[in-house]
Design a protein around this motif. Sequence first.
Motif, mmCIF file in Angstrom:
data_model
loop_
_atom_site.group_PDB
_atom_site.id
_atom_site.type_symbol
_atom_site.label_atom_id
_atom_site.label_comp_id
_atom_site.label_asym_id
_atom_site.label_seq_id
_atom_site.Cartn_x
_atom_site.Cartn_y
_atom_site.Cartn_z
ATOM 1 N N ALA A 34 0.841 -1.197 0.000
ATOM 2 C CA ALA A 34 0.000 0.000 0.000
ATOM 3 C C ALA A 34 0.870 1.239 0.000
ATOM 4 O O ALA A 34 1.921 1.276 0.651
ATOM 5 N N LEU A 35 0.442 2.249 -0.739
ATOM 6 C CA LEU A 35 1.108 3.553 -0.767
ATOM 7 C C LEU A 35 0.165 4.554 -0.113
ATOM 8 O O LEU A 35 -0.944 4.787 -0.603
ATOM 9 N N ILE A 36 0.595 5.116 1.024
ATOM 10 C CA ILE A 36 -0.248 6.057 1.747
ATOM 11 C C ILE A 36 0.505 7.369 1.946
ATOM 12 O O ILE A 36 1.720 7.449 1.748
ATOM 13 N N LEU A 208 -9.017 -0.632 5.137
ATOM 14 C CA LEU A 208 -8.784 -1.461 3.953
ATOM 15 C C LEU A 208 -7.304 -1.783 3.811
ATOM 16 O O LEU A 208 -6.931 -2.935 3.546
ATOM 17 N N VAL A 209 -6.449 -0.773 3.993
ATOM 18 C CA VAL A 209 -5.005 -0.980 3.859
ATOM 19 C C VAL A 209 -4.514 -2.067 4.799
ATOM 20 O O VAL A 209 -3.791 -2.987 4.400
ATOM 21 N N ASN A 214 0.571 -6.245 3.114
ATOM 22 C CA ASN A 214 1.583 -6.748 4.053
ATOM 23 C C ASN A 214 2.815 -5.848 4.115
ATOM 24 O O ASN A 214 3.681 -6.040 4.956
ATOM 25 N N ARG A 215 2.875 -4.844 3.204
ATOM 26 C CA ARG A 215 3.910 -3.812 3.257
ATOM 27 C C ARG A 215 3.237 -2.477 3.011
ATOM 28 O O ARG A 215 2.299 -2.378 2.206
ATOM 29 N N GLY A 228 7.518 -0.323 5.658
ATOM 30 C CA GLY A 228 7.558 -1.411 6.633
ATOM 31 C C GLY A 228 6.260 -2.186 6.679
ATOM 32 O O GLY A 228 5.358 -1.982 5.857
ATOM 33 N N THR A 229 6.160 -3.072 7.640
ATOM 34 C CA THR A 229 4.941 -3.824 7.844
ATOM 35 C C THR A 229 3.874 -2.896 8.423
ATOM 36 O O THR A 229 4.187 -1.814 8.930
#
Length: 249
Positions: A34-36, A208-209, A214-215, A228-229
């Motif tokens: 995921a990119l946040i 949702l993320v 998992n990353r 990271g996790t």
Amino acid sequence: MIDGLAVNGLSKHFGGLQVARNLTLSLPGGARTALIGPNGAGKTTFANLLTGVLKPTSGTILLNGKSIGGLSEAERVRAGIAKTFQITNLFRDLTVRENIRLPILEREHRTKKVFCRSDGTPEIEFEIVQLLRDLELTPLADKPVRGLAYGQQRLVELALTLASRPKILILDEPAAGVPSTESHLIVEAIKRLPADLSVLIIEHDMQLVFEVANRIIVLVNGAILMEGTPEEVVANSQVRELYLGGGHD
């Protein structure tokens, strides 16, 4: 050969404005990343650099060890990079089945056979049936898209994207506009994606993320703050202050 996507030193300037700063990361085969980041962090810019909408000022993008920097948007799709969008882009007067048939025919260079049924191209109709089944859209197969709930339309869009047989799938806010009562459809669909498909999820819905990734990569001001996790991201005080605590994207 490196399996998956590798980004090295990717930067983008618009005059004196730097919107991507030395981004280096990898999406190995089967990744669920995921990119946040807060508003203006550069998430959309990064996705546009991957898909070829924007050209980087510097840096490289490798797909399975080969540079794709010189490829156009269409060529990158054919190479295996596909992206969904924040707003559905479907043919609303066509049925779900007819919508899914279109990208398959395009992929197979058979666009003159848009409304051909299984007696003409049985292998294509079989693939449509598989996609309908995988995304639990079979009961809706012959219903016009305009009559579907928004969450169901997002699943149809995902089916169209998967029809291009991507190696790298970029989900751009897959839950955007989906009512909370339907968001579980998106989560379940992501969980059922092929295990060898690399998935990058750009999303502000942290529930949702944490359910599907998992990353997690945290982007701030065009640069990677940390990767990271989910547990490591939650434990980071800077992330909590800049993003999680603020709750805005």
